[in-house]
Write a protein that holds these residues in place. Structure first.
Motif, mmCIF file in Angstrom:
data_model
loop_
_atom_site.group_PDB
_atom_site.id
_atom_site.type_symbol
_atom_site.label_atom_id
_atom_site.label_comp_id
_atom_site.label_asym_id
_atom_site.label_seq_id
_atom_site.Cartn_x
_atom_site.Cartn_y
_atom_site.Cartn_z
ATOM 1 N N PHE A 87 32.528 -42.462 -5.105
ATOM 2 C CA PHE A 87 33.523 -41.806 -4.251
ATOM 3 C C PHE A 87 33.481 -42.378 -2.832
ATOM 4 N N LEU A 88 32.285 -42.519 -2.285
ATOM 5 C CA LEU A 88 32.134 -43.058 -0.933
ATOM 6 C C LEU A 88 32.598 -44.521 -0.864
ATOM 7 N N ALA A 89 32.305 -45.301 -1.903
ATOM 8 C CA ALA A 89 32.742 -46.700 -1.946
ATOM 9 C C ALA A 89 34.264 -46.789 -1.945
ATOM 10 N N GLU A 90 34.912 -45.874 -2.642
ATOM 11 C CA GLU A 90 36.378 -45.831 -2.621
ATOM 12 C C GLU A 90 36.880 -45.511 -1.215
ATOM 13 N N CYS A 91 36.224 -44.583 -0.540
ATOM 14 C CA CYS A 91 36.642 -44.165 0.806
ATOM 15 C C CYS A 91 36.508 -45.286 1.836
ATOM 16 N N VAL A 92 35.418 -46.051 1.794
ATOM 17 C CA VAL A 92 35.179 -47.073 2.825
ATOM 18 C C VAL A 92 36.002 -48.336 2.596
ATOM 19 N N GLY A 93 36.515 -48.530 1.405
ATOM 20 C CA GLY A 93 37.333 -49.696 1.123
ATOM 21 C C GLY A 93 36.510 -50.974 1.052
ATOM 22 N N PRO A 94 37.182 -52.107 0.823
ATOM 23 C CA PRO A 94 36.471 -53.375 0.622
ATOM 24 C C PRO A 94 35.724 -53.874 1.860
ATOM 25 N N GLU A 95 36.089 -53.433 3.036
ATOM 26 C CA GLU A 95 35.418 -53.884 4.264
ATOM 27 C C GLU A 95 34.291 -52.952 4.698
ATOM 28 N N GLY A 96 34.159 -51.801 4.050
ATOM 29 C CA GLY A 96 33.140 -50.827 4.426
ATOM 30 C C GLY A 96 31.834 -51.030 3.685
ATOM 31 N N ARG A 97 30.882 -50.162 3.958
ATOM 32 C CA ARG A 97 29.552 -50.288 3.347
ATOM 33 C C ARG A 97 28.977 -48.914 3.061
ATOM 34 N N VAL A 98 28.418 -48.764 1.861
ATOM 35 C CA VAL A 98 27.690 -47.567 1.456
ATOM 36 C C VAL A 98 26.225 -47.949 1.297
ATOM 37 N N GLU A 141 30.171 -32.398 -7.376
ATOM 38 C CA GLU A 141 30.968 -32.274 -8.592
ATOM 39 C C GLU A 141 32.311 -31.647 -8.238
ATOM 40 N N ASN A 142 33.069 -31.273 -9.247
ATOM 41 C CA ASN A 142 34.392 -30.692 -9.024
ATOM 42 C C ASN A 142 34.348 -29.440 -8.169
ATOM 43 N N THR A 143 33.235 -28.728 -8.183
ATOM 44 C CA THR A 143 33.118 -27.525 -7.364
ATOM 45 C C THR A 143 33.067 -27.861 -5.873
ATOM 46 N N GLN A 144 32.883 -29.123 -5.547
ATOM 47 C CA GLN A 144 32.776 -29.545 -4.154
ATOM 48 C C GLN A 144 34.074 -30.179 -3.657
ATOM 49 N N THR A 145 35.201 -29.744 -4.173
ATOM 50 C CA THR A 145 36.491 -30.319 -3.814
ATOM 51 C C THR A 145 36.736 -30.278 -2.311
ATOM 52 N N MET A 146 36.411 -29.180 -1.665
ATOM 53 C CA MET A 146 36.617 -29.073 -0.217
ATOM 54 C C MET A 146 35.820 -30.122 0.552
ATOM 55 N N LEU A 147 34.582 -30.351 0.139
ATOM 56 C CA LEU A 147 33.761 -31.347 0.811
ATOM 57 C C LEU A 147 34.366 -32.739 0.646
ATOM 58 N N LYS A 148 34.860 -33.039 -0.529
ATOM 59 C CA LYS A 148 35.479 -34.343 -0.762
ATOM 60 C C LYS A 148 36.731 -34.512 0.095
ATOM 61 N N MET A 149 37.522 -33.464 0.202
ATOM 62 C CA MET A 149 38.732 -33.542 1.022
ATOM 63 C C MET A 149 38.368 -33.808 2.477
ATOM 64 N N TYR A 150 37.334 -33.135 2.953
ATOM 65 C CA TYR A 150 36.876 -33.343 4.332
ATOM 66 C C TYR A 150 36.408 -34.788 4.521
ATOM 67 N N LEU A 151 35.625 -35.284 3.583
ATOM 68 C CA LEU A 151 35.123 -36.652 3.688
ATOM 69 C C LEU A 151 36.250 -37.680 3.613
ATOM 70 N N GLN A 152 37.239 -37.448 2.764
ATOM 71 C CA GLN A 152 38.381 -38.368 2.681
ATOM 72 C C GLN A 152 39.131 -38.423 4.013
ATOM 73 N N HIS A 153 39.184 -37.316 4.708
ATOM 74 C CA HIS A 153 39.833 -37.272 6.019
ATOM 75 C C HIS A 153 38.971 -37.953 7.084
ATOM 76 N N LEU A 154 37.676 -37.764 7.009
ATOM 77 C CA LEU A 154 36.736 -38.280 8.011
ATOM 78 C C LEU A 154 36.513 -39.789 7.891
ATOM 79 N N ILE A 155 36.273 -40.271 6.672
ATOM 80 C CA ILE A 155 35.902 -41.667 6.442
ATOM 81 C C ILE A 155 37.146 -42.552 6.455
ATOM 82 N N GLN A 156 37.060 -43.620 7.223
ATOM 83 C CA GLN A 156 38.155 -44.584 7.327
ATOM 84 C C GLN A 156 37.738 -45.900 6.659
ATOM 85 N N PRO A 157 38.715 -46.671 6.175
ATOM 86 C CA PRO A 157 38.375 -47.986 5.619
ATOM 87 C C PRO A 157 37.581 -48.809 6.640
#
Length: 189
Positions: free
Chosen positions: A35-46, A2-18
């Motif tokens: 959120f993960l689907a947005e990070c991996v992009g159309p060529e990625g997989r969740v 949730e919103n309290t996990q902002t730091m974790l999301k920022m880390y994941l956005q940096h780590l995960i590439q399209p």
């Protein structure tokens, strides 16, 4: 996360590439899966798991509303099936432990199944890949689950893994905390 996990999301956005492959081990209401689907992009997989039909349906509806269903493989299965259903080459995995928000607290994660899923996921990670676990301590087996995970993580080889724990010091003893396990190098089965 949730919103309290902002730091974790920022880390994941940096780590995960399209184009990356990632896991949501506890799909719940689908927010992390989206959120993960947005990070991996159309060529990625969740790869998203939940044992409850209600959770899978909520996740499916949320993904469809955002036109991201095609990026996600949904499994109404326990996260103990990750080792059987997910291929090698995972960049990141997210676990939100506890119970389905807004639902009965009788169906919960437990130390045995969570530990098996974490262990199997570590084997699937690429070098520098990571598992992010949010450990909620408000259900009947939460203390046992937290202690089991902490003991397991503390014993991981420091050559092979970096393990970080974070907690909210101003939110009480039973507030959620997080564990991050990052794989330092190649395959360690």
């Amino acid at each position: 996360m949730e919103n309290t996990q902002t730091m974790l999301k920022m880390y994941l956005q940096h780590l995960i590439q399209p184009g990356d492959q990632v896991i949501d081990a506890t799909a719940g209401r689908g927010k992390d899966t989206l959120f993960l689907a947005e990070c991996v992009g159309p060529e990625g997989r969740v790869f998203a798991f939940d044992i409850q039909e209600e959770a899978i349906q909520s996740t499916r509806e949320l993904l469809a509303a955002h036109k991201m269903l095609d990026r996600v493989a949904l499994f109404q299965e326990s996260h103990t099936e990750i080792g059987r259903l997910v291929p090698q080459g995972i960049r990141a995995a997210v676990f939100n432990l506890g119970y389905l928000p807004g639902s009965s607290q009788t169906i919960i994660t437990g130390p045995e199944t969570t530990l098996r899923a974490v262990n199997d996921t570590l084997k699937l990670l690429v070098a520098k890949g990571a598992i992010m676990l949010t450990v909620y301590r408000g259900h009947s087996r939460s203390l046992e689950e937290a202690n089991t995970l902490n003991a397991y993580a503390a014993e991981l080889s420091k050559k092979d893994f970096h393990v970080l724990q974070g907690m909210y010091l101003n939110q009480g003893e039973t507030s959620p905390y997080w564990l991050t396990i990052q794989k330092n190098r190649g395959d360690h089965s």
